[in-house]
Design a protein around this motif. Structure first.
Motif, PDB file in Angstrom:
ATOM      1  N   ALA A   1       0.828  -1.215   0.000  1.00 16.19           N
ATOM      2  CA  ALA A   1       0.000   0.000   0.000  1.00 16.19           C
ATOM      3  C   ALA A   1       0.859   1.259   0.000  1.00 16.19           C
ATOM      4  N   THR A   2       2.055   1.168   0.566  1.00 18.91           N
ATOM      5  CA  THR A   2       2.879   2.384   0.653  1.00 18.91           C
ATOM      6  C   THR A   2       3.920   2.477  -0.480  1.00 18.91           C
ATOM      7  N   GLY A   3       3.767   1.615  -1.477  1.00 18.40           N
ATOM      8  CA  GLY A   3       4.595   1.777  -2.685  1.00 18.40           C
ATOM      9  C   GLY A   3       5.984   1.175  -2.614  1.00 18.40           C
ATOM     10  N   LYS A   4       6.201   0.218  -1.695  1.00 19.62           N
ATOM     11  CA  LYS A   4       7.541  -0.384  -1.558  1.00 19.62           C
ATOM     12  C   LYS A   4       7.942  -1.154  -2.823  1.00 19.62           C
ATOM     13  N   VAL A   5       6.954  -1.835  -3.426  1.00 11.62           N
ATOM     14  CA  VAL A   5       7.260  -2.625  -4.629  1.00 11.62           C
ATOM     15  C   VAL A   5       7.745  -1.679  -5.740  1.00 11.62           C
ATOM     16  N   GLU A   6       7.012  -0.617  -5.940  1.00 10.48           N
ATOM     17  CA  GLU A   6       7.371   0.345  -6.995  1.00 10.48           C
ATOM     18  C   GLU A   6       8.731   0.996  -6.710  1.00 10.48           C
ATOM     19  N   GLU A   7       8.990   1.219  -5.423  1.00 11.95           N
ATOM     20  CA  GLU A   7      10.253   1.841  -5.029  1.00 11.95           C
ATOM     21  C   GLU A   7      11.437   0.943  -5.433  1.00 11.95           C
ATOM     22  N   ILE A   8      11.262  -0.363  -5.187  1.00 16.02           N
ATOM     23  CA  ILE A   8      12.330  -1.311  -5.538  1.00 16.02           C
ATOM     24  C   ILE A   8      12.477  -1.409  -7.057  1.00 16.02           C
ATOM     25  N   ILE A   9      11.350  -1.416  -7.758  1.00 17.65           N
ATOM     26  CA  ILE A   9      11.407  -1.474  -9.233  1.00 17.65           C
ATOM     27  C   ILE A   9      12.171  -0.256  -9.772  1.00 17.65           C
ATOM     28  N   LYS A  10      11.888   0.885  -9.183  1.00 17.96           N
ATOM     29  CA  LYS A  10      12.548   2.109  -9.645  1.00 17.96           C
ATOM     30  C   LYS A  10      14.047   2.080  -9.330  1.00 17.96           C
ATOM     31  N   LEU A  11      14.366   1.629  -8.122  1.00 13.35           N
ATOM     32  CA  LEU A  11      15.776   1.529  -7.731  1.00 13.35           C
ATOM     33  C   LEU A  11      16.551   0.645  -8.711  1.00 13.35           C
ATOM     34  N   CYS A  12      15.894  -0.451  -9.131  1.00 18.70           N
ATOM     35  CA  CYS A  12      16.572  -1.450  -9.984  1.00 18.70           C
ATOM     36  C   CYS A  12      16.323  -1.222 -11.468  1.00 18.70           C
ATOM     37  N   SER A  13      15.716  -0.108 -11.808  1.00 18.33           N
ATOM     38  CA  SER A  13      15.399   0.125 -13.220  1.00 18.33           C
ATOM     39  C   SER A  13      16.683   0.316 -14.026  1.00 18.33           C
ATOM     40  N   PHE A  14      16.568   0.035 -15.300  1.00 17.03           N
ATOM     41  CA  PHE A  14      17.707   0.188 -16.213  1.00 17.03           C
ATOM     42  C   PHE A  14      18.282   1.602 -16.107  1.00 17.03           C
ATOM     43  N   ASP A  15      17.402   2.588 -16.173  1.00 18.22           N
ATOM     44  CA  ASP A  15      17.881   3.978 -16.177  1.00 18.22           C
ATOM     45  C   ASP A  15      18.638   4.321 -14.908  1.00 18.22           C
ATOM     46  N   ASN A  16      18.084   3.855 -13.782  1.00 17.95           N
ATOM     47  CA  ASN A  16      18.752   4.184 -12.524  1.00 17.95           C
ATOM     48  C   ASN A  16      20.095   3.476 -12.399  1.00 17.95           C
ATOM     49  N   LEU A  17      20.100   2.167 -12.697  1.00 13.40           N
ATOM     50  CA  LEU A  17      21.355   1.414 -12.551  1.00 13.40           C
ATOM     51  C   LEU A  17      22.407   1.907 -13.538  1.00 13.40           C
ATOM     52  N   ARG A  18      21.973   2.260 -14.724  1.00 11.73           N
ATOM     53  CA  ARG A  18      22.946   2.756 -15.705  1.00 11.73           C
ATOM     54  C   ARG A  18      23.589   4.066 -15.217  1.00 11.73           C
ATOM     55  N   GLU A  19      22.771   4.899 -14.633  1.00 16.93           N
ATOM     56  CA  GLU A  19      23.277   6.169 -14.114  1.00 16.93           C
ATOM     57  C   GLU A  19      24.300   5.928 -12.994  1.00 16.93           C
ATOM     58  N   VAL A  20      23.944   5.012 -12.074  1.00 16.30           N
ATOM     59  CA  VAL A  20      24.843   4.722 -10.946  1.00 16.30           C
ATOM     60  C   VAL A  20      26.160   4.123 -11.429  1.00 16.30           C
ATOM     61  N   ASN A  21      26.080   3.305 -12.492  1.00 19.79           N
ATOM     62  CA  ASN A  21      27.256   2.562 -12.942  1.00 19.79           C
ATOM     63  C   ASN A  21      27.984   3.211 -14.114  1.00 19.79           C
ATOM     64  N   LYS A  22      27.733   4.511 -14.250  1.00 20.73           N
ATOM     65  CA  LYS A  22      28.418   5.248 -15.319  1.00 20.73           C
ATOM     66  C   LYS A  22      29.922   5.219 -15.095  1.00 20.73           C
ATOM     67  N   PRO A  23      30.738   5.282 -16.145  1.00 19.29           N
ATOM     68  CA  PRO A  23      32.173   5.362 -15.895  1.00 19.29           C
ATOM     69  C   PRO A  23      32.468   6.721 -15.276  1.00 19.29           C
ATOM     70  N   ASN A  24      33.408   6.853 -14.451  1.00 19.96           N
ATOM     71  CA  ASN A  24      34.341   5.866 -14.017  1.00 19.96           C
ATOM     72  C   ASN A  24      34.687   6.213 -12.582  1.00 19.96           C
TER      73      ASN A  24
END
Ligand code: PAP
Length: 348
Positions: A274-297
């Motif tokens: 109900a408080t959006g935890k599932v969506e929060e995890i999906i967003k954290l693990c999204s392609f866009d987010n992970l790509r941003e975090v793992n940018k070089p270098n």
């Protein structure tokens, strides 16, 4: 209940001396299996690399590009040395099928009471600072192989089901497999191997790579047999083996993530839903987010242990292969897939 998983692999960043020591240990593993490997059938695969057939699948041998990770000797050592516990979870896949995404999701689900997700401050959660591959190491890489007692409760592997270390099966621990359409796997794999390459003269054309992949002699191939092994296991042992599909995860992430959490023994509570935890995890693990975090270098090439983190985030789309494959290539792969998966409920 599951053993608590640790923050991340302590081996994510190493110095030059440590790297030397690790290479020496991996060399010892290669030496340990020299005689066994010398008896295996051998074929030429892509990028001037020989592959060896072991228990029905092809692997490179010895050191190749970024070390001896995923080599046939690494598989043998994992088989001999890994002692899985019943509480462990293993994430399995053929390369380029969604491993990185699955690692992030499983890690985020299992550690969600420990780590706060704060996308705004960008600091609190490990997945906001390090790669999913550092959170969830592969058992056939030096993270584990040079230190076989290292096991953080959540590990990954590209080893086919029938070749898994016996203790993974016998201990009754859980396995999550992710499969993906072979055409997209192929195109992703082709980009990945050419991206690894510092030497343009050994880069592989799409046409040559296609011949190798479709004839099953790419590393960890044939992909179809890899998928079928885990699919059958998921039907025989549904409480222990969960079979996921990259395309389904893209289509209905909410449902897939809830299922995954349930299977892992960390179901979302009504309040969390109900408080959006599932969506929060999906967003954290999204392609866009992970790509941003793992940018070089962030770490610097000198000390990073394996492939640069950004290499695992290319497009993250379903069906991108259509932009690369000829009509004939599509027909060939579709035909093999149809024949191999005939009578099996594997959606691609
Ligand atoms: P690995 O086997 O080397 O670990 P793996 O993570 O299985 O690689 O596959 C990489 C693919 O997953 C890439 O696909 P592409 O080449 O078609 O783009 C990568 O972009 C994609 N990928 C990585 N992270 C995510 C994510 N969070 N969501 C969706 N796709 C992702």
């Amino acid at each position: 209940m599951f053993s608590p998983i640790v923050f991340h692999s302590p081996l994510a960043i190493i110095t030059k001396d440590e790297k030397k020591a690790r290479n020496a240990k991996m060399a010892a593993i290669i030496e340990r299996y020299k005689d066994k490997v010398s008896t295996l059938p051998k074929q030429e695969s892509w990028m001037n690399m020989d592959v060896y057939k072991y228990q029905g699948f092809w692997y490179h041998q010895g050191f190749w590009y970024h070390g001896a990770n995923f080599s046939v000797e690494a598989v043998m050592a994992a088989q001999d040395d890994l002692k899985a516990k019943p509480t462990d979870v293993f994430l399995a896949s053929h390369p380029k099928s969604g491993t990185t995404w699955l690692k992030a999701l499983a890690y985020a689900i299992m550690t969600r009471t420990k780590f706060k997700i704060d996308l705004a401050s960008n600091l609190t959660h490990p997945l906001l600072t390090i790669s999913p591959h550092d959170c969830v190491p592969f058992i056939e890489t030096d993270s584990f192989l040079i230190n076989p007692s290292y096991n953080n409760g959540l590990m990954a592997t590209h080893i086919p089901y029938n070749s898994l270390p016996e203790s993974i099966i016998n201990s009754g621990c859980r396995i999550v497999y992710v499969c993906r359409n072979p055409k997209d796997v192929f195109v992703s794999f082709w980009h990945f191997i050419n991206g690894l390459n510092d030497d343009a003269s050994t880069s592989v054309s799409l046409k040559d790579a296609f011949e190798i992949f479709s004839s099953g002699i790419s590393p960890h191939g044939p992909i179809w047999d890899h998928v079928i092994g885990y699919h059958k296991a998921s039907l025989e042992r549904p409480d222990k083996v969960l079979f996921l599909n990259y395309e389904e995860m893209q289509k209905d992430a909410n449902n897939e993530v809830k299922n995954l959490a349930k299977f892992l023994g960390y179901p979302f509570t009504e309040e969390e839903e109900a408080t959006g935890k599932v969506e929060e995890i999906i967003k954290l693990c999204s392609f866009d987010n992970l790509r941003e975090v793992n940018k070089p270098n962030k770490d610097g090439d000198e000390t990073s242990t394996v492939v640069s983190d950004e290499a695992f985030f290319r497009k993250g789309k379903v069906g991108d292969s259509i932009n690369y494959l000829t009509t004939e290539m599509i027909q060939i792969l579709d035909k093999i897939t149809k024949e191999k998966y005939d009578g099996l409920d594997i959606s691609i």
